[in-house]
Design a protein around this motif. Structure first.
Motif, PDB file in Angstrom:
ATOM      1  N   ASP A   1       0.824  -1.212   0.000  1.00  0.00           N
ATOM      2  CA  ASP A   1       0.000   0.000   0.000  1.00  0.00           C
ATOM      3  C   ASP A   1       0.856   1.259   0.000  1.00  0.00           C
ATOM      4  N   GLY A   2       1.903   1.263   0.821  1.00  0.00           N
ATOM      5  CA  GLY A   2       2.746   2.440   0.921  1.00  0.00           C
ATOM      6  C   GLY A   2       3.460   2.760  -0.375  1.00  0.00           C
ATOM      7  N   VAL A   3       4.093   1.753  -0.984  1.00  0.00           N
ATOM      8  CA  VAL A   3       4.889   2.002  -2.195  1.00  0.00           C
ATOM      9  C   VAL A   3       3.980   2.303  -3.384  1.00  0.00           C
ATOM     10  N   LYS A   4       2.885   1.558  -3.535  1.00  0.00           N
ATOM     11  CA  LYS A   4       1.950   1.863  -4.629  1.00  0.00           C
ATOM     12  C   LYS A   4       1.355   3.261  -4.437  1.00  0.00           C
ATOM     13  N   GLY A   5       1.011   3.603  -3.209  1.00  0.00           N
ATOM     14  CA  GLY A   5       0.498   4.942  -2.944  1.00  0.00           C
ATOM     15  C   GLY A   5       1.526   6.014  -3.249  1.00  0.00           C
ATOM     16  N   ALA A   6       2.799   5.724  -2.929  1.00  0.00           N
ATOM     17  CA  ALA A   6       3.858   6.697  -3.192  1.00  0.00           C
ATOM     18  C   ALA A   6       4.015   6.944  -4.689  1.00  0.00           C
TER      19      ALA A   6
ATOM     20  N   PHE B   1      -6.297  12.347  -2.913  1.00  0.00           N
ATOM     21  CA  PHE B   1      -6.909  11.605  -1.810  1.00  0.00           C
ATOM     22  C   PHE B   1      -6.529  10.131  -1.879  1.00  0.00           C
ATOM     23  N   VAL B   2      -6.555   9.565  -3.086  1.00  0.00           N
ATOM     24  CA  VAL B   2      -6.254   8.142  -3.248  1.00  0.00           C
ATOM     25  C   VAL B   2      -4.815   7.858  -2.827  1.00  0.00           C
TER      26      VAL B   2
END
Length: 513
Positions: free
Chosen positions: A328-333, A396-397
């Motif tokens: 989640d963190g890396v994809k979000g980044a 936001f995403v």
């Protein structure tokens, strides 16, 4: 070479890299300013359209590099011309090719002197930036990494504001200092990897931990300056304030992403143990950047400075997402890198449009224009909402996924989520400074200056801003196609940490708390 899918067809990556350079060479022989603008717009538009071809041939089920081109370059030193794309780089390539035509449009009437040279600098910048994201040979990467410094230095130093010399030299010296450390790291890797500069072969090797630490520090300083992370950010506000509109857009949308791309492409896979060991310090530096950027932006009266300092906070979220080392963190980044490029690039375009009319970047000069520029205000309002991560917009995403990754990191270590909770005030501060700016520009107070002489944005300016707004809502309401492009490469990257460095990750979590 088993990490590569060799392209035996149309050399799309080489075309994307060299077409802007060919356009720049053509402009050397063109004296007409209007023709220079048209050729630059046509070139960047063709590159943008051609880059869409990457989407149709991209295989989202593999983490291998695709569209690979490999040619021997300097045989004596085993230096090759090797290009490739994976899920980590594809969106950054598309972002670059998307941004450049609008940089030309934004400069259409803004740049009135040395138009030919300005357009040449933009095209050379595009070649260098695209090359950085597709290079799989370290020497090729470094040459292009350094090459982009010169046209950006010229964009600020020639077409910038009153303090352009100071800003351009500060930008050049800061980034050059980091680049020298990067070069030292590249040379060391060359000596321990059978005299090869091939980047994929350097990943996931069992280098000694002490060597990894030194190498990570060299990488970190080079990439942290480029991001820029707190406290290496001081060159950014000066560069943004003095740069012409197109220069600010390129800086915010693409150049800052080279630093975070460097972390993902080099620091994580080449120095994994050192990454895990030093991760806690990077995470808290990211939190410091988020909070510092928010408070500093809140204090600004110059619109460009406000958006520049907001970038420090937004990029703090990106580095936070990268170094929590979960899906989640890396994809979000990665998604937030794209979101920041779209939203902040659009905000700088908006500031440039006001500057062309009032010749000032101060909030007081744009106070109360909502009554006279309703179309402009509509665009500005949506981009401002996106900037602080309002639900339904793209940011936001990205921020949601990064915070989810930060909470997941804490819970996986059975610790209280200090990290995620510390980042939340950054989102609140972003809402505070963006809504403050919007309130002043739209309504102002009881002593607003006479703004009745201002004209609303024209067709060219609407065409410039509309695509940005389209992506704000597309990513905000339907991000899945973008996440699908990056998922496999991110999963493969993190699998190496889970398989080989799970204990080290756990140890780092205990250090953090």
């Amino acid at each position: 070479m088993d990490q590569l899918l060799i392209n035996s067809g149309f050399p799309i990556l080489s075309v994307l890299i060299f077409l802007p350079l060919i356009g720049a060479i053509v402009l050397l022989f063109i004296k007409s300013e209007s023709l220079c603008r048209n050729i630059a717009l046509a070139t960047t538009s063709v590159v943008g359209l051609l880059s869409i071809r990457l989407l149709f041939g991209f295989d989202t089920t593999t983490a291998k590099f695709q569209f690979v081109e490999h040619k021997s370059w300097i045989e004596a030193f085993n230096i090759n011309y090797t290009l490739g794309v994976d899920g980590i780089s594809i969106l950054l390539i598309l972002l670059t090719t998307f941004i450049m035509p609008f940089c030309v449009l934004a400069s259409w009437s803004y740049i009135k002197t040395r138009v030919q040279a300005f357009m040449i600098c933009l095209l050379i910048m595009e070649t260098a930036m695209l090359g950085v994201f597709v290079a799989l040979d370290f020497v090729l990467f470094y040459v292009l990494w350094e090459a982009m410094l010169i046209p950006m230095y010229m964009l600020i130093g020639i077409w910038g504001g009153p303090r352009k010399i100071y800003a351009s030299i500060k930008f050049f010296l800061y980034t050059l200092a980091g680049s020298i450390l990067l070069l030292v790291g590249i040379i060391w890797l060359y000596t321990v990897n059978d005299h090869s500069f091939f980047i994929p072969d350097m990943m996931w090797k069992d280098y000694a931990l002490s060597s990894q630490v030194y190498l990570f520090i060299a990488f970190f300083l080079a990439f942290a300056i480029k991001v820029p992370m707190f406290p290496f950010h001081t060159w950014l506000p000066a560069a943004h304030v003095e740069a012409p509109t197109a220069g600010s857009v390129i800086l915010a949308s693409v150049l800052l992403k080279m630093g975070t791309y460097g972390f993902l492409r080099f620091a994580l896979p080449i120095t994994p143990e050192a990454t895990v060991l030093l991760m806690p310090y990077v995470l808290w530096l990211s939190i410091a950047g988020i909070i510092y950027g928010g408070f500093t932006a809140l204090a600004q009266s110059d619109m460009k400075k406000l958006i520049a300092y907001s970038s420090v906070g937004h990029m703090g979220f990106v580095t936070l997402g990268i170094f929590v080392l979960n899906i989640d963190g890396v994809k979000g980044a990665i998604l937030q890198m794209i979101n920041h490029g779209i939203t902040t690039g659009a905000l700088f375009l908006c500031v440039g449009m006001i500057y062309e009319r009032t010749h000032s970047r101060e909030l007081r000069s744009a106070t109360g224009i909502g009554k006279y520029m309703p179309i402009y205000i509509t665009f500005l309002a949506f981009f401002s909402l996106s900037s602080f991560g309002f639900p339904g917009t793209n940011s936001f995403v990205g921020e949601f996924m990064i915070l989810a990754g930060a909470f997941e990191f804490s819970t996986s270590q059975n610790n209280f989520p200090y990290l995620a909770l510390a980042a939340i005030p950054g989102a609140v501060l972003a809402a505070a400074y963006m809504l403050r700016m919007l309130q002043k520009i739209i309504w102002g107070g009881t002593d607003n200056p006479d703004q009745s002489w201002l004209s609303d944005i024209n067709t060219r300016e609407i065409v410039t801003l509309a695509p940005f707004l389209f992506f704000v809502f597309w990513i905000g309401l339907g991000p899945q196609p973008f996440l699908d492009l990056i998922h496999t490469s991110v999963y493969e990257l993190l699998q190496h940490f889970d398989i080989h460095h799970g204990q080290a990750v756990a140890a780092a979590g205990s250090i953090l708390h």
